[in-house]
Enzyme design. Structure first.
Site, short mmCIF file in Angstrom:
data_model
loop_
_atom_site.label_atom_id
_atom_site.label_comp_id
_atom_site.label_asym_id
_atom_site.label_seq_id
_atom_site.Cartn_x
_atom_site.Cartn_y
_atom_site.Cartn_z
N HIS A 16 -31.36 -2.44 -49.80
CA HIS A 16 -31.31 -2.43 -51.27
C HIS A 16 -29.96 -2.94 -51.76
CE1 HIS A 16 -34.27 1.20 -51.04
NE2 HIS A 16 -34.95 0.20 -51.57
N LYS A 40 -45.54 13.43 -58.87
CA LYS A 40 -45.36 13.05 -57.46
C LYS A 40 -43.99 13.48 -56.94
CE LYS A 40 -48.30 8.95 -57.67
NZ LYS A 40 -48.30 7.50 -57.63
N ARG A 91 -38.37 -7.88 -47.46
CA ARG A 91 -37.76 -7.85 -46.13
C ARG A 91 -38.54 -8.75 -45.17
NH1 ARG A 91 -38.26 -1.52 -45.95
NH2 ARG A 91 -40.17 -2.31 -46.88
N SER A 128 -36.20 3.20 -46.48
CA SER A 128 -35.80 4.58 -46.81
C SER A 128 -36.57 5.57 -45.94
CB SER A 128 -36.08 4.88 -48.29
OG SER A 128 -35.35 4.01 -49.11
#
Ligand code: PNS
Length: 170
Positions: A16, A40, A91, A128
């Site tokens: 990021h 969420k 990516r 992540s």
């Protein structure tokens, strides 16, 4: 031209940061926006406040980057804030299909353009999710995340380890 780099940032990774660095050289201003959904919340390791604090620390050295958060549709945020363009990082080819769908939908429902920035290949396997997995077992993720994320992960998993020890009656 201004841009928004939206994401969960749970936590922000070196991938990021690489995309953000490139974007900050292209656009006049970039807003990193933590998108959150109250229904969420359990899906994330870090609270919204923790993620925002980590982003602020990790991006303090940029003069044209700010941090924000929003709960709702990204296109509503873009419209309300008159933010310009959406930035997303790619990516590998595997990211493309999902990102293509989201970009088309965001243009269809909000007439917002998305610009993709390719992360450097050394970050192509960093996510992540994987960073959290490695850190949860005490693995070294210091190369894969900015220092602010590494510290936050250490603090977070220190709590988890302590809770586990209490549960196991140690
Ligand atoms: O870091 P992530 O989890 O890949 O980011 C995905 C994110 C938060 C950018 C995306 O889920 C999003 O924009 N969520 C906000 C809700 C929304 O607008 N969804 C509709 C997209 S068509």
């Amino acid at each position: 031209m201004n841009a928004v780099f939206p994401g969960s940032f749970d936590p922000i990774t070196s991938g990021h940061m690489d995309v953000l660095t490139r974007a900050s050289r292209i656009f006049d201003h970039v807003t990193l926006t933590v998108m959150h959904n109250a229904r969420k919340t359990g899906r994330h390791l870090f609270t919204l406040e923790e993620r925002v604090a980590v982003l602020q620390e990790a991006t303090a050295h940029f003069s044209n980057v700010s941090v924000d958060s929003f709960g709702g549709l990204l296109v509503d945020y873009m419209r309300q804030q008159q933010k310009g363009i959406i930035i997303r990082g790619l990516r590998a080819v595997s990211d493309y299909e999902y990102e293509l769908q989201i970009a088309h939908l965001n243009r269809q429902i909000g007439e917002v353009e998305t610009v993709f920035i390719m992360a450097a290949t050394r970050w192509s396997f960093v996510s992540s999710t994987m960073v959290k997995e490695i850190a949860s077992y005490g693995g070294d993720v210091s190369e894969m995340v900015p220092r602010a994320s590494a510290s936050a992960l250490r603090r977070k998993f220190a709590e988890v380890y302590a809770e586990r020890e209490v549960e196991q009656g140690r």
